[in-house]
Design an enzyme around this catalytic site. Structure first.
Site, PDB file in Angstrom:
ATOM      1  N   LYS A 260       0.849  -1.189   0.000  1.00  0.00           N
ATOM      2  CA  LYS A 260       0.000   0.000   0.000  1.00  0.00           C
ATOM      3  C   LYS A 260       0.886   1.241   0.000  1.00  0.00           C
ATOM      4  O   LYS A 260       1.948   1.278   0.609  1.00  0.00           O
ATOM      5  CB  LYS A 260      -0.883   0.010   1.250  1.00  0.00           C
TER       6      LYS A 260
ATOM      7  N   ASN B 192       3.272   6.750  -6.777  1.00  0.00           N
ATOM      8  CA  ASN B 192       1.832   6.985  -6.884  1.00  0.00           C
ATOM      9  C   ASN B 192       1.632   8.497  -6.970  1.00  0.00           C
ATOM     10  O   ASN B 192       1.463   9.172  -5.965  1.00  0.00           O
ATOM     11  CB  ASN B 192       1.123   6.389  -5.665  1.00  0.00           C
TER      12      ASN B 192
ATOM     13  N   CYS C 200      -2.983   9.940  -6.684  1.00  0.00           N
ATOM     14  CA  CYS C 200      -4.004   9.737  -5.661  1.00  0.00           C
ATOM     15  C   CYS C 200      -5.137  10.731  -5.916  1.00  0.00           C
ATOM     16  O   CYS C 200      -4.933  11.944  -5.846  1.00  0.00           O
ATOM     17  CB  CYS C 200      -3.420   9.931  -4.267  1.00  0.00           C
TER      18      CYS C 200
ATOM     19  N   THR D 264      -7.687   5.446  -9.566  1.00  0.00           N
ATOM     20  CA  THR D 264      -9.161   5.460  -9.594  1.00  0.00           C
ATOM     21  C   THR D 264      -9.727   6.796 -10.109  1.00  0.00           C
ATOM     22  O   THR D 264      -9.042   7.807 -10.144  1.00  0.00           O
ATOM     23  CB  THR D 264      -9.723   5.165  -8.187  1.00  0.00           C
TER      24      THR D 264
ATOM     25  N   GLY E 225      -7.333  -1.879 -13.629  1.00  0.00           N
ATOM     26  CA  GLY E 225      -8.695  -1.356 -13.667  1.00  0.00           C
ATOM     27  C   GLY E 225      -9.661  -2.399 -14.183  1.00  0.00           C
ATOM     28  O   GLY E 225      -9.692  -2.691 -15.377  1.00  0.00           O
TER      29      GLY E 225
END
Ligand SMILES: Cc1cc2nc3c(=O)[nH]c(=O)nc-3n(C[C@H](O)[C@H](O)[C@H](O)COP(=O)(O)OP(=O)(O)OC[C@H]3O[C@@H](n4cnc5c(N)ncnc54)[C@H](O)[C@@H]3O)c2cc1C
Ligand SMILES: Cc1cc2nc3c(=O)[nH]c(=O)nc-3n(C[C@H](O)[C@H](O)[C@H](O)COP(=O)(O)OP(=O)(O)OC[C@H]3O[C@@H](n4cnc5c(N)ncnc54)[C@H](O)[C@@H]3O)c2cc1C
Ligand SMILES: Cc1cc2nc3c(=O)[nH]c(=O)nc-3n(C[C@H](O)[C@H](O)[C@H](O)COP(=O)(O)O)c2cc1C
Ligand SMILES: Cc1cc2nc3c(=O)[nH]c(=O)nc-3n(C[C@H](O)[C@H](O)[C@H](O)COP(=O)(O)O)c2cc1C
Ligand code: FES
Ligand code: FES
Lengths: 315, 289, 315, 289
Positions: free
Chosen positions: A43, A124, A127, A190, A240
């Site tokens: 994570k 990442n 976000c 997302t 996805g």
């Protein structure tokens, strides 16, 4: 039997199936043998210990969920000292996802995470609930370039960059990341979303906005992978809506070298391992010797362009 | 019409007779077969599942994460957590007691004997009994009783006496009394309808138990009001306690950090994951719910 | 009984329910009474007669469909002479959607369409399968401003502008459209997508790319409506995933004044009329006197921001 | 387990006894009740629905757009078009003959007597009979027979003689012979298994009919090969013809322009909508399928 291994730069994955960051932890070893996976993806970690967002952090929608976790965690020190060793007990390469509000700190974090047991740094930069100049750099070509350039200067580890589906022109952003030294593109994070409850007129999530996760979105992300694959040379990991082996095939045909899986593992905790088995069977049935044959193998060169011809054949 | 498994998803859960290729597993994804799914009253149903032996490791306070069938032809996207109500090792069965709330539980309510039902678990840390305890006091309400009921099984196995106080709106919706009774618990019913469920009255009952040294530990689930009461009495009389918490969940494995509740530990507030750090927690640490 | 009427600029709609362009024609009078609708919205018309894209034009996906029709039609002359009169038989205002590859022609078309029986011009500047400088101007702020400015100069009819969900920064584009003279924003068109068949490795649509249509997308479009509503003064029509009366409420709470409906009318041909009835009942049950009370009524002012407090109450 | 209607969608279709508040409608959205849904052979099933009287206006060659139930708990997102196989006005029933192909038809196959089934229609232009025709020749294969079968009903009502040539892989999958027979058609079966279905043989059969003036018009559906044959013979002998076409559909109302097929009209190729301009077209104009 098909050879399922794929290469992402210098890293070899025993198969193209890996979990998506945030939807996985070493604790899944309780239910599946983590040594079967292509890679382990931790994570996203931030420097400081974080509580994350106010609850509720998840709400079901008509066809999927929205979630807004807010990158909780115990901070980088705890992560390196206690969590990396948990993952190190397993054989697949460890991908460590990282996020920061500032470019300088992002690069510094990447450097601090470049310890021996970490195999890949996944930046990442997408976000969805962070703002565009603080943590969600993937909305802009320039921010992406600056951020990845800075990280690249601080680590020799393979550097994967997770892009945002909320960006308008993902191809330019992908090219900027490639030019700045990314070894691989992870497409995508997302979709920024909102649900309002009609019983009390309030946003359903404690953080108001959340990221939409749904198999319904696969055609959008697949389109992005396809477009980007035509324009970059580095490998792509499609993330996805993968819920079955055919979805892995579809992403690979579009140009991905591997896939990341989130939702499917929530629905079926044993899904990732089963998808590996199913992909193997799918290839074997068709006499495919190496799964890499599928990468970018979409047959899009000779499409019928005359509607009058097309509408007189087949269904 | 009968539903089969969706082609859109994998189908790798263990059925009753399957060989487990990963016997190290602590948690399984199982396809149970519905043995019965009967109504307990207007709001609650009780489902009995024949399952793979690996699923029988569940104990009181642990939960399963249930892939509820669709009540209406549109997908139910997330699993729903449920405490295991009873583990019947002799018959290879697990049971759930559930309240029909929303889509997921409405889907469950449609299950018929012979149907498949995909459940993942057992998950989380359940109740624990200290060998020094001779008698425990259990106080539950509503669906909380589903969580507390197997505690009487655990207690019976460990030769610990149980007093179970079951709180309910009216006599028609009292639940699990039979199960508690069967397992040798002393049960008392308190009701809204005759005001016996009022905090003051429950406090009196608990006070009696404490006085008679029938309450070496407190257990509760299902009502914030009753939790607060037990916390207060427990603190005053130095009685340890455990509470089972609820929160919306996604993964159930401790990975996603969706299921957070607030706890106060050494004067400091922290968030913990209900699915993995709980669902059973030290009663004094729970801030509320 | 609730007053369902809403105003979009100077136009009053008897209720906030209208069909989405391309998913409707006067031929639906076969199954529902068109006089019940808030407005009638014609399929996007172009200048020249067009065959549209090669078939197949639709493919089902895991949770929705992708479609790529290609704006077929008999051209503007036929449209004005034969199709406008078909719509003119009904009472609700007629919204005529229009698209062109060039800004000049776009403006000229809008002018030619400004005939008495046409009540509103809807500029479809967001057809997902056209390119960004030719027909899909809504991907960029500048193109949007130039295009809408040009159209505004040529017509006095109310001008609605349909935006693209594929744009990265829809708020800026919305503001550009408003500044250029749009009277209303229609949010949004479809999401550019791709499906590849795993049986023959070919794109499922004759045109390769298509627009994704799915109730799953509602949270994304709702977020866009919410964000834009906070930044513009003109009304918004929410389009995307409305399948029931609660969805209309949700869009209105987010700031929309009305909604457009496509998919739901395919699934249930009588859906639009039923949604009007259901919305009326929903309002009546709650004692809502005017549906306009719902516009922007989301309760987002006093959200709990401390995760430690939020996680100690409710579910 | 039984499915009810999804809460995510409206539920405004007309049931058998409902008052129609929009009687002007040409097309309805109906919730029929399944009377039976029996297998015809390994691949085909036959469903009979009790419907609102408005649905009984359907005639040969028209179609309904079917909201197939989910075979697997994941939604089926689009309706599926099906020709009406038989309209039974006496019993207030319509029937469909269908091949189990993919998800939609697999969902249909699960329907049980008493289940709801949402169908929209009748849609499109069906077959027409010219009053001057005395005898027609009908040639179909596979699922095409489902479309052609009600033509014999129409012909019988109009006192037109029918010769039906039914083409199939083997005797086991010949369909609709009984229905044609019952309605007084002369039926002939041609098979792949004994080579009688070869184009040359069918051409010979049609040639005979033409010679005996038993073919005032041609009708076909279900095979591109047979369409080409009838087109050729029809052109040569100046026999008018009608063909029912198929294409993937979305709306069924003529609005979306998804269901296009190519036709040649006055030497020029054009696209037409199968759902509204058809599904039955002038045979000579069809380019292929
Ligand atoms: C550890 C644990 C044990 C539980 N044990 C039981 C039990 O034994 N019997 C029983 O009847 N109920 C139990 N619950 C509550 C049960 O999970 C909810 O009633 C159920 O999820 C509601 O789902 P629904 O689809 O019917 O309702 P919906 O209202 O449609 O649910 C909507 C969403 O909210 C979530 N949700 C709603 N309520 C809860 C809740 N209380 N907890 C977690 N998620 C929720 C659902 O997961 C879903 O995503 C337990 C909950 C937890 C956390
Ligand atoms: C006017 C008309 C009349 C028809 N009449 C009959 C009939 O009486 N009996 C019968 O068995 N079949 C008939 N068909 C074919 C039937 O519509 C398809 O077999 C069915 O749609 C397949 O759906 P599926 O979900 O089982 O298959 P899938 O393969 O899962 O379908 C996938 C997608 O393709 C579409 N599709 C696939 N094949 C066709 C097709 N041939 N036509 C239109 N769409 C298709 C479906 O709508 C769906 O979107 C007819 C088709 C048309 C156009
Ligand atoms: C609960 C949850 C938490 C997530 N956390 C992260 C995260 O920390 N970092 C990240 O890059 N993506 C995160 N994601 C996004 C996933 O990695 C993935 O991109 C997304 O779920 C889409 O994949 P899927 O359709 O297979 O679920 C999270 C997703 C979910 C559902
Ligand atoms: C078959 C089809 C055709 C469409 N054609 C058009 C069009 O011509 N012009 C346009 O602006 N939008 C067109 N759209 C997009 C719809 O107007 C609408 O934006 C989209 O379907 C999302 O709404 P929904 O979720 O209610 O379907 C089309 C959509 C579909 C499904
Ligand atoms: S539900 Fe994922 S951490 Fe608890
Ligand atoms: S299916 Fe929409 S026009 Fe035919």
């Amino acid at each position: 039997m098909v050879d399922l291994s794929v290469k992402i730069g210098d890293i070899t994955l025993q198969n193209p199936i890996q979990p998506a960051s945030g939807a996985f932890s070493w604790e899944y070893n309780d239910v599946i043998d983590l040594n079967r996976l292509g890679a382990l993806v931790a994570k996203t970690i931030c420097r400081e210990p974080r509580l994350g967002n106010p609850t509720p952090r998840m709400a079901e929608t008509e066809a999927g969920i929205i979630q807004s976790i807010g990158l909780p965690g115990k901070g980088i020190e705890y992560f390196v000292d206690h969590i990396v060793p948990e993952y190190a007990k397993f054989k697949p390469p460890l991908v460590v996802s990282v996020n920061s509000e500032t470019i300088e700190d992002f690069a510094a974090l990447a450097e601090e995470l470049s310890v021996p047991d970490v195999d890949v740094i996944e930046a990442n930069i997408s976000c969805p609930t962070r703002n565009q100049t603080g943590g969600n750099f993937a909305m802009h070509e320039d921010y992406t370039r600056d951020c990845i350039t800075a990280i690249r200067a601080k680590t020799k580890k393979p550097l994967w960059v997770k892009l945002s589906p909320n960006a308008g022109d993902i191809v330019s952003i992908a090219r900027a990341a490639e030019a700045a030294g990314a070894d691989c593109l992870v497409i995508a994070n997302t979709f920024l979303s909102l649900k309002i409850r009609t019983d009390n007129f309030r946003p359903a999530l404690g953080n108001k906005f959340g990221g939409l996760v749904s198999p319904a979105l696969k055609p959008i992300v697949l389109r992005m992978v396809y477009q980007v694959a035509k324009q970059v040379k580095i490998p792509i990991i499609g993330v996805g809506g993968v819920t079955k082996a055919e979805d892995v095939v579809e992403y690979m045909l579009a140009g991905a070298s591997a896939v990341g899986i989130g939702y499917a593992g929530f629905r079926n905790p044993t899904a990732l391992v089963q998808i590996i088995d199913d992909l193997e069977a799918w290839c074997d049935e068709r006499g495919i010797k190496k799964v890499t044959e599928l990468i970018g193998a979409v047959k899009d060169a000779d499409m019928e362009s005359d509607p009058l011809v097309a509408a007189s054949v087949g269904v | 019409m009968a539903l089969v498994t969706s082609n859109n998803y994998t189908n790798s859960a263990l059925r009753t007779g399957d060989v487990d290729t990963y016997p190290e597993r602590k948690v399984g994804e199982f396809i149970g077969t519905v043995v019965s799914n009967a109504s307990v009253n207007d709001e609650y149903k009780h489902v009995v599942l024949k399952v793979h032996p690996q699923a029988l490791k569940a104990y009181a306070g642990q939960m399963f994460h249930l892939l509820c069938p669709s009540p209406d032809g549109a997908e139910v996207w997330m699993r729903r957590p449920m405490s295991v109500y009873r583990v019947d090792r002799t018959n290879g069965q697990i049971e759930f007691l559930y309240k029909i709330e929303g889509r997921g539980t409405r889907g469950m309510a449609l299950l018929e004997p012979g149907d498949d039902f995909n459940v993942a678990g057992p998950l989380g840390h359940g109740f624990t009994l200290d060998p020094s305890w001779k008698n425990i006091a259990v106080l539950g309400r509503g669906v909380g009783l589903a969580t507390l009921a197997p505690l009487s099984q655990l207690a019976a196995e460990n030769k610990v006496g149980v007093t179970a106080i079951l709180s309910a709106r009216n006599p028609g919706v009292v639940m699990s009394k039979k199960l508690f009774d069967e397992l040798g618990a002393r049960t008392m019913v308190v009701l809204d309808s005759d005001n016996s469920s009022a905090v003051e009255n429950v406090e009196k009952i608990l006070g009696d138990l404490i006085a008679r040294r029938q309450a070496d530990a407190f257990f509760t689930c299902g009502s914030n009001r009753l939790l607060k009461l037990m916390q207060r009495l427990g603190k005053k009389h130095a009685i340890p306690g455990q509470v089972a918490m609820e929160q919306i969940m996604v993964c159930g494995f401790g990975a996603c950090y969706v299921c957070m509740r607030t706890f106060e530990v050494d004067g400091q507030k922290v968030l913990r994951r209900v699915c993995r750090d709980g669902p059973v927690f030290n009663m004094q640490e729970a801030v509320g719910w």
